[in-house]
Write a protein that holds these residues in place. Structure first.
Motif, PDB file in Angstrom:
ATOM      1  N   ALA A  53       0.841  -1.196   0.000  1.00  0.00           N
ATOM      2  CA  ALA A  53       0.000   0.000   0.000  1.00  0.00           C
ATOM      3  C   ALA A  53       0.877   1.246   0.000  1.00  0.00           C
ATOM      4  CB  ALA A  53      -0.918  -0.008   1.218  1.00  0.00           C
ATOM      5  N   ALA A  65       0.081   5.158  -0.623  1.00  0.00           N
ATOM      6  CA  ALA A  65      -0.827   5.382   0.496  1.00  0.00           C
ATOM      7  C   ALA A  65      -0.069   5.931   1.704  1.00  0.00           C
ATOM      8  CB  ALA A  65      -1.522   4.076   0.876  1.00  0.00           C
ATOM      9  N   SER A 104      -4.214   6.469   5.237  1.00  0.00           N
ATOM     10  CA  SER A 104      -4.865   5.632   4.222  1.00  0.00           C
ATOM     11  C   SER A 104      -4.520   4.175   4.425  1.00  0.00           C
ATOM     12  CB  SER A 104      -4.421   6.031   2.814  1.00  0.00           C
ATOM     13  OG  SER A 104      -4.754   7.357   2.563  1.00  0.00           O
ATOM     14  N   ARG A 152      -7.600   1.795   4.867  1.00  0.00           N
ATOM     15  CA  ARG A 152      -7.870   1.001   3.672  1.00  0.00           C
ATOM     16  C   ARG A 152      -7.365  -0.433   3.802  1.00  0.00           C
ATOM     17  NH1 ARG A 152      -8.791   4.353  -0.854  1.00  0.00           N
ATOM     18  NH2 ARG A 152      -9.212   2.408  -1.918  1.00  0.00           N
ATOM     19  N   VAL A 153      -6.380  -0.670   4.647  1.00  0.00           N
ATOM     20  CA  VAL A 153      -5.807  -2.021   4.716  1.00  0.00           C
ATOM     21  C   VAL A 153      -5.931  -2.610   6.124  1.00  0.00           C
ATOM     22  CG1 VAL A 153      -3.763  -3.440   4.323  1.00  0.00           C
ATOM     23  CG2 VAL A 153      -4.197  -1.460   2.860  1.00  0.00           C
ATOM     24  N   PRO A 167      -9.827  -2.720   7.692  1.00  0.00           N
ATOM     25  CA  PRO A 167     -10.710  -3.738   7.100  1.00  0.00           C
ATOM     26  C   PRO A 167     -10.246  -5.164   7.390  1.00  0.00           C
ATOM     27  CG  PRO A 167     -10.034  -2.131   5.438  1.00  0.00           C
ATOM     28  CD  PRO A 167      -9.328  -1.759   6.699  1.00  0.00           C
ATOM     29  N   LEU A 168      -8.927  -5.377   7.393  1.00  0.00           N
ATOM     30  CA  LEU A 168      -8.445  -6.738   7.609  1.00  0.00           C
ATOM     31  C   LEU A 168      -8.511  -7.151   9.076  1.00  0.00           C
ATOM     32  CD1 LEU A 168      -5.487  -6.891   5.088  1.00  0.00           C
ATOM     33  CD2 LEU A 168      -7.660  -8.088   4.966  1.00  0.00           C
ATOM     34  N   LYS A 222     -18.492  -1.808  -0.924  1.00  0.00           N
ATOM     35  CA  LYS A 222     -18.277  -2.454  -2.221  1.00  0.00           C
ATOM     36  C   LYS A 222     -18.934  -1.640  -3.330  1.00  0.00           C
ATOM     37  CE  LYS A 222     -17.918  -7.214  -0.831  1.00  0.00           C
ATOM     38  NZ  LYS A 222     -18.842  -8.272  -0.448  1.00  0.00           N
ATOM     39  N   LYS A 252     -17.234   1.566  -4.085  1.00  0.00           N
ATOM     40  CA  LYS A 252     -15.947   1.430  -4.756  1.00  0.00           C
ATOM     41  C   LYS A 252     -16.118   1.032  -6.219  1.00  0.00           C
ATOM     42  CE  LYS A 252     -13.755   0.154  -0.421  1.00  0.00           C
ATOM     43  NZ  LYS A 252     -13.632  -1.008   0.459  1.00  0.00           N
ATOM     44  N   SER A 253     -17.154   0.239  -6.508  1.00  0.00           N
ATOM     45  CA  SER A 253     -17.264  -0.243  -7.887  1.00  0.00           C
ATOM     46  C   SER A 253     -18.011   0.732  -8.771  1.00  0.00           C
ATOM     47  CB  SER A 253     -17.932  -1.615  -7.899  1.00  0.00           C
ATOM     48  OG  SER A 253     -19.223  -1.515  -7.341  1.00  0.00           O
TER      49      SER A 253
END
Lengths: 374, 300
Positions: free
Chosen positions: B197, B202, B206, B210-211, B214-215, B296, B299-300
């Motif tokens: 990232a 990033a 971020s 972003r990582v 969420p994880l 989701k 983002k899409s």
């Protein structure tokens, strides 16, 4: 490559040192990489190649007063990776497991505040570049892909940023042989087609020879030799390089005099006397070490040796059938010398000797490499 | 050669019947739960529909009165207050616990020692810990006394029997249940993802949002449930630190079974609380899933 051009090298190291505690990972490393070049850092594990790559990426900083790292002519020692405008492909791919393939590829674009309307198009283009069908894969998660496919996604995620330098940390290590060969060529084509500078870390010498414009062979935190694949393979500078790249036979001896033409030296060594070409490190009376590639040696009957070739008498120990070539192992003194012979068909044109025969191992004086100390 | 031994035959028998093997392994635990959980639960469910017997226990009969009593504003207030306490406790545990878990996951060789420190309170009983909190927060307790001796304040704070005391006790009691699952998910986080990232541009914030975050969501969800559920049912903390002022559903249930000797109402209160937990947990999971979906979509 960069010589004569006014553009600064894309990446340049000036006497860079990096120490971890007591451990020196980079010892006075200097090199430069020209725009569009495919540059490989090659060496065994622990030689400092990965640290060198991480210094370029910005994950590591050089020691205080330990030289400078430049990218596009600018000193970046203190710049964090996210400020460096690079891209990198990791050994384990490091795809974000919680994001779909398209979101993985879009990650860098979003970080760089690319207009939202541009992103889908660029993601699709990047996927096509690595030959992945966007319709099929865009919505999948990394866990649903094979190793080779993940590799392509990792590549797309890096290339979509159109970086000036792409760093690759042993990216093909986890792939099976066939896929690896395929990706090697593909990477090389991408490098030429996009004009992006690739800096590639590997421990696989064959891989480095296949893909690189230039190779820096590293050993013990230093660059042992830097040159084109042909220079590295045909003129290894030290025993380490000769051993690490391809196979070599090593001979040691003492320079006892000049050759008849006055350029080279005559060496008295184990197994006999032979001539070597001129080399700055050689002087009369000094010890000499040379290397000769197996394919540059010949096995001949003693009476067939041409007058202008070196020849050492020996005895055939074993003949190994490899298909394309035959490896003939010849006992010369105490040493076993490997000679690669082209296979011209053992059923139709068999070798003129067999195990146990007295033969001579012969080579042209200019085909041996005089080695410096490591 | 002799035939297979009895042991070999028994192993062969089990090997050929994987289903039977699975049930054999499950049997002890299932049996335990059946006898000591399912049966009492059914009993209580039955009691909650029966009239009370003034000496404890129940009389035979059927009534809905035990449940209808909950519509009394007094009891509704208690249910609402309990829910708010549980939510506040969960939120604060998350706020305090996430950074701790993060620090431990990055603590290198100190990790195990720090995990040990987090678990250390479990070495003493919950009751003792709550009394310790009480001694700290009493009018003439350590906190007030120190502040007064230092001349920071004239008279002591009144801390006991306040919502602050109850919340402080709940957080102290349940914080490890938040820290451990979050630590477990952060510890598994592949650091090369953060490097990836970073190289993709990033900055630190971020990378976290972003990582990392969420994880680590599985840990956050697990920790939140592990704190929220016992917080909703707690009675000891509010009893010791809240006094008579801070009555929660847990205290209500406890009182009905002990001093009030109203087992049917106590049973009904238990089931109301269970319903509360189920509703709250399903709402929580629904919201989280919706959050995922929305993320989701966005983002899409």
């Amino acid at each position: 490559m960069a010589a004569g051009s006014t553009e600064p090298p894309v990446v340049e190291f000036r006497h860079v040192n990096k120490t971890f505690g007591d451990y020196k990972a980079c010892n006075d490393i200097s090199f430069h990489v020209a725009k569009g070049e495919f540059f490989s850092l090659l060496g065994p594990s622990g030689c400092g190649k990965t640290t060198t790559l991480r210094l370029i990426a910005g994950f590591e900083e050089p020691d205080a007063g330990g030289g400078e790292v430049l990218i596009n002519g600018e000193v970046v020692n203190r710049k964090r990776p996210y400020e460096r405008q690079l891209a990198m492909v990791f050994q384990n791919y490091a795809l974000f497991p919680h994001l779909s393939i398209e979101r993985n590829i879009a990650f860098g674009l979003e970080m760089k505040k690319t207009p939202k309307s541009e992103i889908p198009g660029r993601v699709e283009k990047a996927m096509q570049m690595v030959r992945m069908d966007p319709g099929m894969f865009a919505r999948r998660k990394p866990a649903q892909l094979s190793g080779g496919q993940r590799q392509r996604v990792a590549l797309a995620r890096a290339l979509v940023l159109e970086p000036s330098v792409l760093l690759l940390d042993e990216p093909l290590g986890a792939l099976d042989l066939k896929l690896r060969k395929e990706m090697q060529l593909e990477l090389k084509h991408l490098n030429k087609q996009l004009g992006t500078t690739f800096i590639f870390v590997t421990h696989d010498q064959e891989e480095a020879l296949t893909m690189s414009d230039r190779i820096a062979v590293m050993s013990n935190a230093r660059i042992a030799q830097l040159g084109t694949p042909a220079e590295i393979y045909e003129c290894p500078r030290t025993p380490f390089v000769a051993r690490f790249i391809g196979e070599s036979n090593f001979f040691e001896g003492k320079a006892t005099g000049r050759t008849a033409d006055g350029h080279g030296f005559t060496v008295e060594g184990e197994g006999g006397r032979y001539d070597i070409p001129h080399h700055p490190v050689v002087a009369e009376g000094k010890r000499v070490q040379i290397a000769v590639r197996p394919e540059w040696l010949d096995v001949l009957r003693p009476e067939d040796v041409p007058a202008d070739e070196n020849a050492l008498p020996g005895k055939v120990q074993e003949i190994i059938y490899l298909g394309e070539t035959l490896h003939v192992l010849v006992k010369v003194g105490e040493r076993t010398v490997a000679v690669a012979v082209r296979n011209e068909g053992q059923l139709t044109r068999p070798l003129g000797f067999k195990s146990g025969d007295a033969v001579a191992v012969a080579w042209k004086p200019e085909d041996c490499q005089v080695l410096e100390e490591d | 050669m002799a035939g297979p031994t009895l042991r070999q035959r028994a192993l062969r028998f089990l090997h050929d019947r994987p289903q039977l093997k699975a049930w054999a392994l499950l049997a002890p635990g299932l049996g335990w739960l059946l006898v000591f959980f399912v049966v009492p639960l059914l009993l209580m469910f039955g009691y909650s529909f029966m009239p009370r017997n003034v000496y404890g226990g129940v009389d035979l009969g059927f009534t809905l009165e035990n449940y209808s009593r909950f519509f009394d504003p007094l009891y509704l207030g208690i249910v609402l207050k309990t829910t708010l306490y549980a939510i506040a406790c969960t939120a604060l545990c998350l706020m305090f616990g996430y950074p701790v878990a993060y620090a431990i996951a990055r603590a290198g060789r100190w990790r195990n020692f720090m995990i040990f420190l987090v678990m250390l309170p479990f070495w003493t009983s919950f009751l003792v810990r709550m009394y310790a909190m009480m001694f700290l927060m009493r009018d003439s307790g350590l906190i007030n006394k120190t502040l007064m001796d230092l001349g920071v304040i004239e008279t002591g704070f009144e801390m006991l029997s306040t919502p602050f005391a109850v919340l402080a006790g709940l957080i102290f009691g349940f914080l490890p249940f938040m820290v451990l699952p979050i630590y477990a998910s952060l510890e598994k986080l592949d650091l090369s993802l953060l490097e990836a990232a970073e190289v993709l541009g990033a900055p630190p914030a971020s990378r976290f949002f972003r990582v990392t975050l969420p994880l680590s969501m599985p840990g956050v969800v697990a920790g939140s449930l592990l704190v929220f559920i016992p917080a909703l049912g707690s009675f000891l903390t509010s009893d010791v630190l809240g006094g008579a002022k801070e009555i929660l559903v847990g205290n209500l249930v406890q009182n009905q079974f002990s001093s009030a000797r109203d087992w049917p109402f106590g049973s009904a209160a238990s089931f109301v609380m269970m319903a509360l937990v189920l509703v709250a947990v399903s709402v929580y999971l629904r919201v989280r899933d919706a959050g995922d979906e929305m993320a989701k979509e966005a983002k899409s």
